[in-house]
Design an enzyme around this catalytic site. Structure first.
Site, PDB file in Angstrom:
ATOM      1  N   GLU A   1      25.693  -1.465 -27.137  1.00 46.13           N
ATOM      2  CA  GLU A   1      24.853  -0.914 -28.188  1.00 46.13           C
ATOM      3  C   GLU A   1      24.170  -2.099 -28.876  1.00 46.13           C
ATOM      4  O   GLU A   1      24.847  -3.070 -29.248  1.00 46.13           O
ATOM      5  CB  GLU A   1      25.697  -0.140 -29.211  1.00 46.13           C
ATOM      6  CG  GLU A   1      24.809   0.481 -30.267  1.00 46.13           C
ATOM      7  CD  GLU A   1      25.546   1.335 -31.290  1.00 46.13           C
ATOM      8  OE1 GLU A   1      26.759   1.519 -31.172  1.00 46.13           O
ATOM      9  OE2 GLU A   1      24.851   1.810 -32.216  1.00 46.13           O
TER      10      GLU A   1
ATOM     11  N   ARG B   1      40.976  -3.611 -23.696  1.00 45.82           N
ATOM     12  CA  ARG B   1      40.093  -4.468 -24.497  1.00 45.82           C
ATOM     13  C   ARG B   1      40.657  -5.866 -24.554  1.00 45.82           C
ATOM     14  O   ARG B   1      41.875  -6.030 -24.610  1.00 45.82           O
ATOM     15  CB  ARG B   1      40.126  -3.957 -25.942  1.00 45.82           C
ATOM     16  CG  ARG B   1      38.987  -3.176 -26.391  1.00 45.82           C
ATOM     17  CD  ARG B   1      39.132  -2.886 -27.876  1.00 45.82           C
ATOM     18  NE  ARG B   1      37.963  -3.389 -28.556  1.00 45.82           N
ATOM     19  CZ  ARG B   1      36.782  -2.787 -28.508  1.00 45.82           C
ATOM     20  NH1 ARG B   1      36.615  -1.672 -27.829  1.00 45.82           N
ATOM     21  NH2 ARG B   1      35.756  -3.298 -29.137  1.00 45.82           N
TER      22      ARG B   1
ATOM     23  N   LYS C   1      32.094  -5.641 -33.969  1.00 47.20           N
ATOM     24  CA  LYS C   1      30.748  -6.062 -34.355  1.00 47.20           C
ATOM     25  C   LYS C   1      30.486  -5.793 -35.832  1.00 47.20           C
ATOM     26  O   LYS C   1      29.772  -6.549 -36.491  1.00 47.20           O
ATOM     27  CB  LYS C   1      29.702  -5.365 -33.485  1.00 47.20           C
ATOM     28  CG  LYS C   1      29.532  -6.048 -32.141  1.00 47.20           C
ATOM     29  CD  LYS C   1      28.409  -5.428 -31.337  1.00 47.20           C
ATOM     30  CE  LYS C   1      28.853  -4.176 -30.653  1.00 47.20           C
ATOM     31  NZ  LYS C   1      27.855  -3.584 -29.782  1.00 47.20           N
TER      32      LYS C   1
HETATM   33  P1  ATP Z   1      32.196  -2.533 -31.499  1.00 49.92           P
HETATM   34  O1  ATP Z   1      33.144  -1.424 -31.753  1.00 49.92           O
HETATM   35  O2  ATP Z   1      32.626  -3.851 -32.002  1.00 49.92           O
HETATM   36  O3  ATP Z   1      30.778  -2.195 -31.859  1.00 49.92           O
HETATM   37  P2  ATP Z   1      31.794  -1.668 -28.860  1.00 49.92           P
HETATM   38  O4  ATP Z   1      32.883  -1.519 -27.871  1.00 49.92           O
HETATM   39  O5  ATP Z   1      31.279  -0.430 -29.497  1.00 49.92           O
HETATM   40  O6  ATP Z   1      32.210  -2.740 -29.918  1.00 49.92           O
HETATM   41  P3  ATP Z   1      29.548  -1.912 -27.196  1.00 49.92           P
HETATM   42  O7  ATP Z   1      28.290  -2.634 -27.431  1.00 49.92           O
HETATM   43  O8  ATP Z   1      29.499  -0.437 -27.214  1.00 49.92           O
HETATM   44  O9  ATP Z   1      30.590  -2.443 -28.243  1.00 49.92           O
HETATM   45  O10 ATP Z   1      30.247  -2.425 -25.877  1.00 49.92           O
HETATM   46  C1  ATP Z   1      29.616  -2.535 -24.624  1.00 49.92           C
HETATM   47  C2  ATP Z   1      30.684  -2.600 -23.571  1.00 49.92           C
HETATM   48  O11 ATP Z   1      31.550  -3.703 -23.785  1.00 49.92           O
HETATM   49  C3  ATP Z   1      31.525  -1.352 -23.583  1.00 49.92           C
HETATM   50  O12 ATP Z   1      31.737  -0.931 -22.258  1.00 49.92           O
HETATM   51  C4  ATP Z   1      32.808  -1.806 -24.226  1.00 49.92           C
HETATM   52  O13 ATP Z   1      33.887  -1.042 -23.805  1.00 49.92           O
HETATM   53  C5  ATP Z   1      32.887  -3.276 -23.811  1.00 49.92           C
HETATM   54  N1  ATP Z   1      33.652  -4.042 -24.771  1.00 49.92           N
HETATM   55  C6  ATP Z   1      33.412  -4.160 -26.094  1.00 49.92           C
HETATM   56  N2  ATP Z   1      34.361  -4.903 -26.701  1.00 49.92           N
HETATM   57  C7  ATP Z   1      35.223  -5.283 -25.719  1.00 49.92           C
HETATM   58  C8  ATP Z   1      36.431  -6.063 -25.689  1.00 49.92           C
HETATM   59  N3  ATP Z   1      36.927  -6.601 -26.800  1.00 49.92           N
HETATM   60  N4  ATP Z   1      37.052  -6.233 -24.499  1.00 49.92           N
HETATM   61  C9  ATP Z   1      36.539  -5.707 -23.384  1.00 49.92           C
HETATM   62  N5  ATP Z   1      35.433  -4.963 -23.340  1.00 49.92           N
HETATM   63  C10 ATP Z   1      34.766  -4.744 -24.492  1.00 49.92           C
HETATM   64 MG    MG Z   2      29.998   0.997 -29.577  1.00 51.78          MG
END
Ligand code: ATP
Ligand code: MG
Length: 572
Positions: free
Chosen positions: A50, A274, A284
């Protein structure tokens, strides 16, 4: 407190893992799917960030899996921006994410936005309404929550659940046309308000939001929710294996439900753990708070766990990829030691960095018996790990700088460096002896008067040995440099561990940045942002983009293994 000192590093066997994808359960599924000819043996993955922040080291794990596995099996990977929430998203993030993925060493096949699919998603929503599988609901957000029930109690049907197909079609179209204010209506899937999976209790598919979108402008004022957009976007791109983190486990049945109801390409979701790292946060939202509240100097502050921060700090993409390859892929979340990442950074930098001399905290040394105007050119090895890196000349003269830490007026036991009356070798130079300590009026040591032994030039015939060798720079030739020294951003392994009423910022390390005024050897005159070096005996350093002509700025990437610090710790 330096995290690097206290914990074990990975074993030799782990360190040699170069494949992006060691064996894991998702890889096994892919192998089985290829063997059974599912989707014609084709592998298509996607990385779906995102654009609401910069990528962090957790995303690197996902990127290495999404791109690494596809590459291993001759498949393809799309970069797809999951841009369904215009209130938090921005093109600044889109551009930063693209740059970071490429820096990490990956190139996408297709570049897409979930917003590319808004019309298709809308048409499918109409199809679900016509099949009596979706309805327009007028409950407020609070009411919707109340009606949903809890894990132990079933939900209640919305009073709008039995609207006719005609009425739903009419209202949904008028939602799209902008006739209703934000939050006044939603489109919901008609599934089961008593389901044990809360995601099945008539999940919201669309909400009204009169807000400009960074891709679609003002074309839409209804936006699809994650659960309705994600699986359908995967399906449109014919993604075969859609990987995401474990918290989406409960969303998988809904992911499948939409695809089944619509009868579209059957993408499948697989969840993995994760990445969490000690001394680090990855949300984020929280990283954004650090940036907005100016608790760090932007998303690319070298203390941040973002890829742009790590790049600025001097971490290499190879090191990050090797670290990601060393991580397990499992079905339970855990926490990885920061030292494991640092191990791979150090390992890669050791192989590739040119060695140079830099005196971080300078102490002046005058060689009283060295000719006043003589300047000798000493041969220095550029990288003992890489013979092809060659040698260079470094100037040696009567007045030098050494590290303050390499001198002790009263040496503790086993301190073999310089102290009054004692000798030390200057690397690529001579053996010197400290004859006199000069202090200022306040008693601070400002200069050492030493003698040198002309018979002991490095590489010469003398076999005289002393116990320690230290580095130095020639005072007249050295360049000034600002050196930014970093420690972990947080003082606690788990920064979320706080007293009541506090948030994670209470655990910020007040000493995470120290700025030094240092002296570096003249060969660094033309160093440019991004260049990486080993400052001999001091660690790895990277030229910061703040560097300008006449103003060198370095970031400390990571220390060497500091044997003296260990000896001192043990003595305590
Ligand atoms: P946040 O909750 O911090 O916004 P998010 O998971 O919503 O993080 P996205 O931009 O949606 O962030 O993530 C893109 C991809 O990266 C998704 O497939 C997510 O599962 C993966 N991802 C995000 N954070 C991690 C992490 N700490 N370890 C492994 N994969 C991750
Ligand atoms: Mg997200």
């Amino acid at each position: 407190m330096n995290a690097a000192e206290s914990n074990p590093t990975p074993t030799e066997a782990e360190s040699t893992t170069e494949s992006a994808t060691k064996s894991n359960f998702i890889r096994d599924i892919m192998i089985a799917d290829i063997e059974s000819g599912k989707h014609g043996g084709r592998i298509q993955t996607r990385f779906p960030p995102e654009p609401n922040g910069y990528l962090h080291i957790g995303h690197a794990k996902a990127i290495c899996l999404d791109f690494g596995l596809a590459k291993e099996f001759g498949g393809k990977t799309n970069l797809r921006f999951d841009d369904t929430n215009p209130s938090k998203e921005d093109t600044e993030y889109v551009e930063a994410i693209k740059a970071d993925v490429q820096w990490l060493g990956f190139q996408w096949d297709g570049l897409f936005y979930a917003s590319d699919y808004f019309q298709q998603l809308y048409d499918w929503a109409v199809q679900l309404i016509k099949a009596d599988k979706a309805y327009v609901c007028d409950l407020t957000a609070d009411q919707t929550r109340e009606y949903r029930g809890t894990l132990t109690e079933p939900g209640k049907d919305s009073p709008y659940r039995n609207r006719s197909v005609e009425e739903n079609l009419d209202l949904f179209e008028r939602m799209k046309n902008g006739e209703f204010p934000d939050g006044s209506r939603t489109l919901r899937a008609k599934i089961d308000m008593a389901s044990s999976n809360l995601n099945f209790r008539d999940p919201v598919m669309y909400r009204i939001l009169h807000m400009e979108h960074h891709q679609t402008g003002n074309e839409w004022c209804i936006y699809p929710m994650y659960d309705y957009a994600h699986g359908q976007s995967d399906s449109i791109e014919q993604v075969t294996h859609s990987m995401c983190t474990l918290e989406f486990d409960n969303n998988r049945p809904l992911y499948n439900w939409f695809i089944e109801q619509l009868g579209i390409f059957p993408s499948q979701q697989y969840e993995f753990d994760r990445l969490n790292l000690t001394y680090t946060i990855m949300s984020k939202r929280k990283l954004l708070k650090l940036v907005q509240d100016k608790l760090v100097n932007g998303w690319d502050d070298p203390r941040m766990p973002t890829l742009s921060g790590m790049r600025r700090r001097g971490y290499t993409p190879e090191a990050i990829r090797n670290f990601c390859a060393s991580l397990g892929v499992s079905k339970t979340n855990g926490t990885t030691q920061l030292q494991q990442l640092e191990y791979y950074v150090r390992e890669d930098l050791n192989k590739h960095s040119l060695r140079v001399a830099a005196v971080l905290k300078p102490l002046k040394v005058m060689l009283t018996n060295y000719p006043d105007d003589l300047v000798e050119e000493m041969d220095a090895v550029n990288n003992p790990e890489d013979a092809s890196a060659g040698t260079r000349k470094v100037p040696f003269s009567k007045t030098l700088y050494i590290e303050q830490d390499d001198f002790r007026e009263v040496p503790p036991p086993k301190f073999y460096r310089l102290s009054p009356g004692k000798e030390v070798r200057l690397r690529y130079g001579y053996i010197i002896k400290c004859e006199e300590v000069i202090k200022d009026a306040d008693g601070n040591i400002v200069e050492l008067r030493c003698t040198y032994d002309p018979e002991t030039r490095s590489g010469g015939p003398s076999t005289r040995k002393v116990k320690a060798t230290i580095h130095w720079v020639s005072a007249a030739h050295a360049l000034d440099a600002e050196v930014r020294m970093y420690d972990t951003l947080f003082t606690k392994e788990n920064p979320e561990e706080v007293e009541e009423g506090q948030d994670f910022t209470a655990n910020l390390n007040p000493n995470s940045l120290e700025v030094l005024t240092s002296k570096v050897e003249p060969s660094l005159l033309d160093a440019v942002a991004g260049d990486r070096y080993q400052f001999e005996r001091m660690g790895y350093f990277c030229v910061d983009p703040n560097t300008a002509p006449g103003k060198l700025v370095f970031n400390k990437t990571i220390g060497l293994k500091d044997t003296w610090a260990k000896i001192e710790q043990r003595g305590k």
